[in-house]
Design a protein around this motif. Structure first.
Motif, short mmCIF file in Angstrom:
data_model
loop_
_atom_site.label_atom_id
_atom_site.label_comp_id
_atom_site.label_asym_id
_atom_site.label_seq_id
_atom_site.Cartn_x
_atom_site.Cartn_y
_atom_site.Cartn_z
N UNK A 1 -5.02 -2.74 -7.45
CA UNK A 1 -6.35 -3.17 -7.06
C UNK A 1 -7.16 -1.94 -6.68
N UNK A 2 -8.37 -1.83 -7.23
CA UNK A 2 -9.24 -0.71 -6.90
C UNK A 2 -9.63 -0.80 -5.43
N UNK A 3 -9.53 0.32 -4.72
CA UNK A 3 -9.79 0.30 -3.28
C UNK A 3 -10.52 1.59 -2.89
N UNK A 4 -11.85 1.56 -2.81
CA UNK A 4 -12.59 2.72 -2.34
C UNK A 4 -12.14 3.15 -0.95
N UNK B 1 0.84 -1.19 0.00
CA UNK B 1 0.00 0.00 0.00
C UNK B 1 0.88 1.24 0.00
N UNK B 2 0.75 2.05 -1.05
CA UNK B 2 1.39 3.36 -1.11
C UNK B 2 0.38 4.35 -0.55
N UNK B 3 0.58 4.75 0.70
CA UNK B 3 -0.41 5.57 1.39
C UNK B 3 -0.57 6.92 0.72
N UNK C 1 -2.46 6.65 -2.49
CA UNK C 1 -3.74 5.95 -2.34
C UNK C 1 -3.80 4.79 -3.35
N UNK C 2 -2.74 4.00 -3.38
CA UNK C 2 -2.66 2.87 -4.29
C UNK C 2 -2.41 1.58 -3.52
N UNK C 3 -3.04 0.52 -3.97
CA UNK C 3 -2.82 -0.80 -3.38
C UNK C 3 -2.47 -1.77 -4.51
#
Length: 228
Positions: free
Chosen positions: A150-153, A136-138, A141-143
């Motif tokens: 992966x799309x992550x609301x 997770x790149x905080x 906002x990327x996982x």
């Protein structure tokens, strides 16, 4: 200015809510059907959507599904009935929260404020969290799971971030709800169950036999690196 989109076909709810949110300092766009809602989302910036499930024409759940294909804007579902099936379906397809009619305006305003506050919190720039195949790149906002984006609301991202920041620790259901949903949240814990189920579907090899986000019976959850 923060923009809130109200999608509500009942004027008796739509008009007072539009007035109340405007009085709170929000810019409000109010529409009465799903097609109009999608046009707004695709044509202008929206910070949060209040989405009634029972709409004429295209349903609220279908609106939610289509929005999630294009955006991670926070979505709060509004349902006229405390129907577990409707609530669970909405959460599974990407809604962040829900309220049941008739709702208390003060409660709804508190939910909106909490969600917007969390969505704006500046994350740790450049911070990368990793457990097993999950990165997770905080700041971005990327996982990534096994190298694939992966799309992550927002709500899923917050939940996964909390797990990743506490590897190997047993996190009680109460701790998770307070941290991710906030101490002033009025709903029940089935919301947590649905979001954990969605996370598992995206990160586990077999979501029905999870090896990363594991259930600690009677307590809560623990995230562990999978055994090679």
């Amino acid at each position: 200015m923060t923009t809130i989109l109200i999608v509500e076909d009942e004027e008796a709810y739509r008009k007072p809510l539009e007035y109340a949110l405007t009085r709170e300092g929000y810019k409000v766009v109010a529409v009465a059907d799903g097609d109009s809602a999608l046009q707004v989302v695709r044509s202008e910036w929206v910070d949060l959507i209040l989405l009634d499930l029972m709409l004429p024409g295209i349903s609220g759940t279908e609106v939610c599904r289509k929005v999630r294909e294009e955006s991670d804007v926070p979505i709060v579902m509004v349902t006229a009935k405390d129907d577990v099936v409707d609530v669970v379906l909405g959460l599974e397809i990407g809604a962040d929260d829900y309220v049941t009619k008739p709702y208390q305006l003060r409660e709804l305003l508190a939910r909106i404020s909490a969600i917007l506050r969390r969505s704006r919190d500046l994350p740790d720039a450049g911070k990368v969290l990793q457990v097993g195949p999950i990165e997770m790149d905080v700041g971005r906002h990327e996982v990534k799971v096994r190298g694939a984006l992966v799309d992550m609301p927002l709500r899923e991202f917050e939940l996964l971030e909390y797990f990743l920041r506490n590897p190997e620790r047993v996190l009680t259901r109460g701790q998770v709800m307070d941290r991710v949903w906030g101490e002033d949240w009025y709903g029940d814990q089935k919301t947590l169950d649905v979001h954990v189920k969605r996370l598992r579907s995206k990160i586990e090899d077999d979501p029905h036999s999870p090896k990363i986000i594991v259930t600690v019976r009677g307590l809560g959850y623990r995230i562990i690196p999978p055994v090679a």
